[in-house]
Write an enzyme that holds these catalytic residues in place. Structure first.
Site, PDB file in Angstrom:
ATOM      1  CE  LYS A  85      -0.454  -0.175   5.024  1.00 51.89           C
ATOM      2  NZ  LYS A  85      -1.149  -0.832   6.136  1.00 51.89           N
TER       3      LYS A  85
ATOM      4  CE1 TYR B  23      10.145  31.760   0.899  1.00 50.97           C
ATOM      5  CE2 TYR B  23      10.630  29.414   0.823  1.00 50.97           C
ATOM      6  CZ  TYR B  23      10.146  30.562   0.220  1.00 50.97           C
ATOM      7  OH  TYR B  23       9.667  30.504  -1.055  1.00 50.97           O
TER       8      TYR B  23
HETATM    9  C1  LIG Z   1      -0.318  -1.806   6.848  1.00 55.46           C
HETATM   10  C2  LIG Z   1      -0.895  -3.090   7.286  1.00 55.46           C
HETATM   11  C3  LIG Z   1      -0.086  -4.216   7.537  1.00 55.46           C
HETATM   12  C4  LIG Z   1       1.421  -4.153   7.524  1.00 55.46           C
HETATM   13  O1  LIG Z   1       1.920  -3.621   8.721  1.00 55.46           O
HETATM   14  P1  LIG Z   1       3.497  -3.544   9.018  1.00 55.46           P
HETATM   15  O2  LIG Z   1       3.558  -3.043  10.402  1.00 55.46           O
HETATM   16  O3  LIG Z   1       4.057  -2.588   8.040  1.00 55.46           O
HETATM   17  O4  LIG Z   1       4.029  -4.925   8.820  1.00 55.46           O
HETATM   18  C5  LIG Z   1      -0.707  -5.410   7.831  1.00 55.46           C
HETATM   19  N1  LIG Z   1      -2.060  -5.504   7.907  1.00 55.46           N
HETATM   20  C6  LIG Z   1      -2.861  -4.439   7.705  1.00 55.46           C
HETATM   21  C7  LIG Z   1      -4.337  -4.609   7.838  1.00 55.46           C
HETATM   22  C8  LIG Z   1      -2.314  -3.202   7.405  1.00 55.46           C
HETATM   23  O5  LIG Z   1      -3.108  -2.151   7.226  1.00 55.46           O
END
Ligand SMILES: *Cc1c(COP(=O)(O)O)cnc(C)c1O
Length: 339
Positions: A33, A248
């Site tokens: 993601k 800035y």
């Molecule tokens: C983002 C996510 C993960 C992965 O989590 P990590 O801590 O990066 O391993 C797993 N399950 C869900 C439902 C998530 O949203």
């Protein structure tokens, strides 16, 4: 333009450690993601495929579509189907959303085991199964998410126990409803590495694969290596004298004669502005001078190219945040190169 390099050896090193824990590469579902936590979704998917990863987890349908060719199985966490693919499974996050899924969709039921963010309550499982049957969906798995797996508290055990109850209940009901045997998964990176004898059907691993998992000392795991480095190129440089001020608001005060380089990275790229408030230094110890602009940052350097960071765990401390946020802030438009 600033650019990113991805160290494939480090990625494979991390996947080796994870596969050792899951006891099989096939049980790793790589979380892609948010542009693969800023690493670049296509670059990361392609490396993962080369390693032999068969499963991926994404948030949106668009992400699923973009990596469909790399994997056998893709779980969409956050959207109701907008396209059909034999490879894609969709998450039921709410009991009232079941009727919105098109007939024949492969679905996984999210259980709220205590995080109270998404998922259905354990005592709603039976009514969810009824609705799933009525809607003619294919239920393949039950899963949950931990709220505190990376904290040294008992909450991880508590949620695990809750999910165990859900699993038992669902396995019995699946038989009764004539569903095929269900798969179960609950581990993110931190949960996987707390588990001494992992025995679920898969683990959803993000941050550990990217080499930036941070756990309390007692839970620390050796050997992970970050894979992403951010570099910036010099746009211009100038000699400045004591008392001159850079950027800035003139926040960057020059204390002795020096050459200051201005580099092509800024908050528009995801180099968070707040880093400047906490004395940002690069891994080579080069000082950031003054505020971070949208496309520019000045450093006490005259090098053509500088490494801005190569470990998001370290860099995120300057922003008083977690590596996840710093990485996810890196814009997709930055060029990514696999080394
Ligand atoms: C983002 C996510 C993960 C992965 O989590 P990590 O801590 O990066 O391993 C797993 N399950 C869900 C439902 C998530 O949203």
């Amino acid at each position: 333009m600033a650019y990113i390099t991805l160290n494939k050896n480090n990625f494979f090193n991390n996947l080796d450690i994870i596969a050792n824990r899951t006891k099989s590469v096939d049980k790793i579902a790589l979380v892609l993601k948010d542009n693969a936590y800023g690493h670049g979704i296509l670059e990361t998917a392609s490396m993962a495929q080369e390693y032999g990863i068969k499963k991926a987890v994404v948030c949106s349908c668009k992400e699923a579509q973009s990596v469909e060719r790399f994997f056998d199985y893709i779980l969409v966490l956050g959207e109701i189907p907008t396209f059909k693919s034999d490879k894609v499974r969709y998450t039921i996050n709410d009991i009232n959303s079941i009727e919105k899924f098109p007939q024949g969709t492969k679905v996984e039921l999210k259980i709220d085991s205590g995080m109270h963010r998404n998922g259905i309550a354990i005592d709603e499982i039976e009514s969810a199964f009824l609705k799933i049957k009525e809607a003619k969906l294919f239920l393949e798995a039950l899963f949950t998410h931990h709220r505190s797996a990376d904290e040294l508290t008992s909450e991880w055990f508590w949620q695990k126990e809750n999910f165990k109850i859900a699993k038992q209940k669902a396995a019995l009901l699946a038989k009764e409803f004539g569903f095929d045997a269900l798969r179960f998964h609950s581990s993110n990176s931190a949960a996987l590495f707390r588990e001494s004898d992992f025995d679920e059907d898969m683990a959803r691993v993000g941050i550990a694969a990217y080499g930036c998992m941070e756990l309390p000392k007692a839970l620390h795991v050796e050997g992970f290596k970050p894979i992403l480095s951010l570099f910036a190129k010099k746009i211009s440089s100038r000699k400045l004298n004591r008392g001159d001020r850079v950027g800035y608001g003139g926040d960057g005060e020059i204390v002795k004669e020096c050459v200051v380089g201005n580099y092509d990275v800024g908050y528009g790229d995801g180099f968070l502005r707040v880093c400047a408030e906490n004395g940002y230094k690069t891994p080579q110890g080069i000082e950031l001078l003054g505020r971070i602009s949208m496309d520019n940052s000045s450093f006490l350097s005259n090098e053509k190219t500088i490494l801005v960071f190569d470990d998001a765990r370290v860099a995120s401390k300057y922003a008083k945040t977690i590596s996840y946020e710093l990485l996810a802030s890196l814009k997709p438009s930055i060029k990514r190169e696999v080394l």
